[in-house]
Motif scaffolding. Structure first.
Motif, PDB file in Angstrom:
ATOM      1  N   GLU A  96       9.340  -3.636  17.147  1.00 38.86           N
ATOM      2  CA  GLU A  96       8.770  -3.445  15.817  1.00 38.86           C
ATOM      3  C   GLU A  96       7.664  -4.480  15.620  1.00 38.86           C
ATOM      4  OE1 GLU A  96      12.200  -1.295  13.242  1.00 38.86           O
ATOM      5  OE2 GLU A  96      12.067  -3.458  13.014  1.00 38.86           O
ATOM      6  N   ASN A 110      -4.468  -8.246  -4.081  1.00 39.84           N
ATOM      7  CA  ASN A 110      -4.054  -7.040  -4.804  1.00 39.84           C
ATOM      8  C   ASN A 110      -4.787  -5.818  -4.257  1.00 39.84           C
ATOM      9  OD1 ASN A 110      -2.360  -8.531  -6.404  1.00 39.84           O
ATOM     10  ND2 ASN A 110      -3.652  -8.474  -8.237  1.00 39.84           N
ATOM     11  N   PHE A 123       4.990  -3.478   9.718  1.00 37.14           N
ATOM     12  CA  PHE A 123       5.390  -4.099   8.466  1.00 37.14           C
ATOM     13  C   PHE A 123       4.308  -5.078   8.053  1.00 37.14           C
ATOM     14  CE2 PHE A 123       9.282  -2.882  10.681  1.00 37.14           C
ATOM     15  CZ  PHE A 123       9.842  -2.054   9.720  1.00 37.14           C
TER      16      PHE A 123
ATOM     17  N   MET B   1       6.021   9.520  -3.039  1.00 34.99           N
ATOM     18  CA  MET B   1       5.655   8.139  -3.393  1.00 34.99           C
ATOM     19  C   MET B   1       6.284   7.769  -4.742  1.00 34.99           C
ATOM     20  SD  MET B   1       3.875   5.659  -2.146  1.00 34.99           S
ATOM     21  CE  MET B   1       3.374   4.028  -2.720  1.00 34.99           C
ATOM     22  N   TYR B 100       9.562 -14.683   2.022  1.00 37.56           N
ATOM     23  CA  TYR B 100       8.824 -13.463   1.713  1.00 37.56           C
ATOM     24  C   TYR B 100       9.035 -13.111   0.245  1.00 37.56           C
ATOM     25  CZ  TYR B 100       8.616 -12.601   6.787  1.00 37.56           C
ATOM     26  OH  TYR B 100       8.387 -12.696   8.137  1.00 37.56           O
ATOM     27  N   VAL B 105       3.574  -2.694  -4.778  1.00 30.54           N
ATOM     28  CA  VAL B 105       2.166  -2.904  -4.431  1.00 30.54           C
ATOM     29  C   VAL B 105       1.355  -3.306  -5.662  1.00 30.54           C
ATOM     30  CG1 VAL B 105       0.066  -1.718  -3.650  1.00 30.54           C
ATOM     31  CG2 VAL B 105       2.229  -1.318  -2.461  1.00 30.54           C
ATOM     32  N   ASN B 107       2.273  -5.052  -8.163  1.00 32.14           N
ATOM     33  CA  ASN B 107       2.590  -6.383  -8.689  1.00 32.14           C
ATOM     34  C   ASN B 107       1.350  -7.281  -8.599  1.00 32.14           C
ATOM     35  OD1 ASN B 107       4.516  -8.414  -9.616  1.00 32.14           O
ATOM     36  ND2 ASN B 107       4.393  -9.294  -7.558  1.00 32.14           N
ATOM     37  N   ASP B 108       1.263  -8.270  -9.459  1.00 29.19           N
ATOM     38  CA  ASP B 108       0.098  -9.157  -9.445  1.00 29.19           C
ATOM     39  C   ASP B 108       0.282 -10.258  -8.396  1.00 29.19           C
ATOM     40  OD1 ASP B 108      -2.185 -10.588  -9.896  1.00 29.19           O
ATOM     41  OD2 ASP B 108      -1.906 -10.764 -12.059  1.00 29.19           O
ATOM     42  N   PHE B 109       0.091  -9.889  -7.129  1.00 28.50           N
ATOM     43  CA  PHE B 109       0.243 -10.861  -6.039  1.00 28.50           C
ATOM     44  C   PHE B 109      -0.824 -11.947  -6.108  1.00 28.50           C
ATOM     45  CE2 PHE B 109       2.852  -7.485  -4.199  1.00 28.50           C
ATOM     46  CZ  PHE B 109       3.878  -8.200  -3.633  1.00 28.50           C
ATOM     47  N   GLY B 126       3.573 -12.707   1.055  1.00 26.85           N
ATOM     48  CA  GLY B 126       3.831 -11.651   0.088  1.00 26.85           C
ATOM     49  C   GLY B 126       4.023 -10.340   0.819  1.00 26.85           C
ATOM     50  N   VAL B 127       5.011  -9.581   0.390  1.00 26.45           N
ATOM     51  CA  VAL B 127       5.286  -8.296   1.045  1.00 26.45           C
ATOM     52  C   VAL B 127       5.280  -7.192  -0.016  1.00 26.45           C
ATOM     53  CG1 VAL B 127       7.012  -6.946   2.314  1.00 26.45           C
ATOM     54  CG2 VAL B 127       6.553  -9.318   2.947  1.00 26.45           C
ATOM     55  N   PRO B 128       4.243  -6.348   0.013  1.00 27.85           N
ATOM     56  CA  PRO B 128       4.142  -5.310  -0.998  1.00 27.85           C
ATOM     57  C   PRO B 128       4.883  -4.039  -0.600  1.00 27.85           C
ATOM     58  CG  PRO B 128       2.180  -5.290   0.371  1.00 27.85           C
ATOM     59  CD  PRO B 128       3.084  -6.367   0.927  1.00 27.85           C
ATOM     60  N   ARG B 134      12.250   0.383   4.008  1.00 29.81           N
ATOM     61  CA  ARG B 134      12.110  -0.740   4.937  1.00 29.81           C
ATOM     62  C   ARG B 134      10.873  -1.568   4.612  1.00 29.81           C
ATOM     63  NH1 ARG B 134      13.987  -0.483  10.154  1.00 29.81           N
ATOM     64  NH2 ARG B 134      13.006  -2.515  10.408  1.00 29.81           N
ATOM     65  N   LEU B 135      11.033  -2.877   4.666  1.00 30.56           N
ATOM     66  CA  LEU B 135       9.937  -3.801   4.384  1.00 30.56           C
ATOM     67  C   LEU B 135       9.739  -4.817   5.498  1.00 30.56           C
ATOM     68  CD1 LEU B 135      10.932  -4.580   0.687  1.00 30.56           C
ATOM     69  CD2 LEU B 135       8.898  -3.296   1.384  1.00 30.56           C
ATOM     70  N   PHE B 136      10.785  -5.014   6.303  1.00 30.62           N
ATOM     71  CA  PHE B 136      10.780  -6.091   7.297  1.00 30.62           C
ATOM     72  C   PHE B 136      11.279  -5.567   8.653  1.00 30.62           C
ATOM     73  CE2 PHE B 136      11.731  -7.788   3.094  1.00 30.62           C
ATOM     74  CZ  PHE B 136      10.742  -8.735   2.941  1.00 30.62           C
ATOM     75  N   PRO B 137      10.900  -6.245   9.726  1.00 26.96           N
ATOM     76  CA  PRO B 137      11.421  -5.852  11.038  1.00 26.96           C
ATOM     77  C   PRO B 137      12.945  -6.015  11.103  1.00 26.96           C
ATOM     78  CG  PRO B 137       9.529  -7.331  11.281  1.00 26.96           C
ATOM     79  CD  PRO B 137       9.917  -7.356   9.828  1.00 26.96           C
ATOM     80  N   LYS B 138      13.497  -5.375  12.108  1.00 26.95           N
ATOM     81  CA  LYS B 138      14.948  -5.395  12.288  1.00 26.95           C
ATOM     82  C   LYS B 138      15.473  -6.804  12.482  1.00 26.95           C
ATOM     83  CE  LYS B 138      15.674  -0.843  14.277  1.00 26.95           C
ATOM     84  NZ  LYS B 138      15.579  -0.108  15.538  1.00 26.95           N
TER      85      LYS B 138
END
Lengths: 356, 356
Positions: A96, A110, A123, B1, B100, B105, B107-109, B126-128, B134-138
């Protein structure tokens, strides 16, 4: 704290997103070399592998100084394509992939996040902060990429704006055709910055990890005064000088303004990398700049320079300045080319983190 | 979405940054339990360790649905303090820490990044994206935290706005005191969302990794119609209803508006976690809500609701709506308390990723 002058965000007519073609051309030109570099030099077997099914290997990529899209997304896709092919060729399952998009805190993350490719096979994360310092945990990256970002200095040498210094850069905004001492001040600051950059990356890249840097540079044996960056910004300099002459801008303000850009010579950069000691230089190509030798038009100039100009000269001068820039004889004329004197070169540098 | 309705960004008078005291009180109340949870349950020796000096272990923390600061920064510091103490107690060197910050998306990053604590002892990213996927690797996370974010549904059940459905939620904006079918529609959507949430986290958390969830919940054996969220938003509902009655808002618009919030009962959430199968429940505490039982004032309501209201009712109604909200008898009156009937509870859930 380093000063921050990001590209103009969003997607308006003066945004970096809409005015970064020259950066893209430069990166596109390096595409073949990038693929070959990954193919020839990526050590698949050296990635940490964990035996349990719940764990997995992860391939982590960082684009340092990514600004906003689309260039960074295109290049990241290119990198992932090449990495994928290499894994496929090696008959190893592709891990991954996590991609870190880095730029200054003031970058428009943003907008970057809102425009991330929807069909991306990785990711994504944004990492804010100057790349002259640490941004990632130790040995956590497998591939680092930075395209036309490393010519930004972390700060300007103070003496450039000091009327009592031999490095006082009166009447210029960069080191082109400047006295030796001006170039030396820039050179010294660049050396400090690059030392910090490689020190940080030496810690962050996993052993065997690759780093590809696209850098505007100078041919062997040239002085900073001969930098090809200077002609590129000559129309901006002459626009500002005209405004001083007409009493629209104070001379002091002009004399104390300098651009925090520097492009090193081959031997300068090579020495700095060698001195760091953590990296083997696998490739150091010097190429005639892929960017067309034309001056930046007003939108391109504005996308890159608006924030830095506002910061020094104030908001109120900006519209007038860019209006006059657009009418500058080098910009308004259709024959707005500067001479291709061989000084405008780009470096493609591929280094590998030593295993030690 | 999924639809996205972030907290109001920036630091203006209606921003989440300035109007998130109730969320902070709730998190502060859980602080002691959080520390104890980490102390009692973090398996130091199970972190992947690599023998070479160039490599290192890394401890990765994610705050899911972090919004902007300051709450997330405070809680992350608390978590790191506890983790550090645990390492110290175990006489193991503290690994480098990467945090993290995740939210939608939209959000006011930019604001989040600009306000990151300068003296932080971690690498920030920051992770949008929606945490339902899923947001992160395994197996890449060691600690996951989410505070008062999981009551947000990924979307509203369509039938709530369908006049021909038994789940048509006419005259209400939430499931409080609603017909059974309305509650069921919410319950079904929540179950889908939580299944997705735990499925994703089951992949992302390393074996032995901990996850702490602070969730507004319902006491055992209660129905969605008894949810304590509903009274909290009753002034908003009655403000909208008054505007309909006075012809300022269309009845159809009102009837088709619902809030995407849900708080589960103890047994509901417990069953969903058990069904996922990847986690051991180490703690499931039910606490009287730490948030004061007062209605949100106009700034607080606006910080959380402005985007969702704009999206449904349009920009033009917003100022009038909040002006009227501020004059609503429950908001304007100083005795603006609703009954503490024991229905407002918060869950502190600590789970551990099984080793399998």
């Amino acid at each position: 704290m380093a000063e921050e002058f990001p590209m103009t965000g969003g997607d308006g007519p003066n945004s970096y997103a809409k005015n970064s073609n020259s950066q893209r051309v430069a990166a596109d030109g390096a595409w073949g070399m990038l693929v070959a570099s990954i193919f020839e030099n990526l050590d698949i077997q050296t990635l940490p592998s964990r035996p349990t099914t719940a764990s997995s290997t992860i391939f982590r990529i960082a684009d340092l100084g990514c600004s906003v899209g689309p260039n960074t997304f295109i290049q990241v896709n290119n990198i992932i394509d090449a990495v994928s092919q290499k894994y496929h060729q090696s008959a190893v399952e592709l891990p991954e992939i996590q991609v870190y998009f880095n730029d200054l805190v003031s970058n428009d993350f943003n907008y970057l996040f809102a425009t991330l490719p929807r069909d991306r096979q990785y990711f994504a994360a944004g990492v804010p902060g100057p790349f002259h310092g640490r941004l990632f945990p130790k040995a956590s990256l497998n591939f680092v990429y930075s395209s036309y970002a490393l010519h930004w200095l972390s700060k300007l040498p103070q003496e450039l704006g000091d009327a009592n210094s031999p490095a006082f850069n009166k009447g210029r905004i960069l080191h082109g055709s400047a006295p030796y001492e001006v170039g030396q001040a820039y050179t010294a600051q660049y050396a400090k910055d690059i030392e910090c950059f490689f020190h940080a990356r030496g810690q962050e890249l996993a052993p065997g990890g690759l780093m590809v840097l696209l850098i505007p540079g100078r041919p062997h044996g040239t002085l900073p005064a001969q930098s090809s960056l200077a002609p590129y910004y000559a129309p901006l300099e002459s626009t500002l000088a005209d405004m001083v002459n007409e009493g629209l801008l104070s001379e002091d303000k002009f004399d104390s303004f300098n651009l925090p850009f520097y492009c090193p010579s081959v031997e300068e950069l090579g020495t700095l990398i060698e001195e760091n000691g953590c990296f083997d230089i696998l490739k150091f190509e010097i190429e005639a700049a892929q960017t067309p030798a034309i001056f930046p038009n007003v939108q391109e100039c504005r996308a890159g320079m608006e924030n830095i100009l506002k910061n020094h000269f104030g908001d109120e001068i900006i519209e007038l300045l860019f209006d006059r820039y657009s009418k500058n004889k080098n910009i308004a004329g259709s024959a707005s080319l500067f001479a291709d004197d061989g000084l405008a070169v780009g470096f493609f540098v591929l280094v590998k983190r030593k295993y030690l």
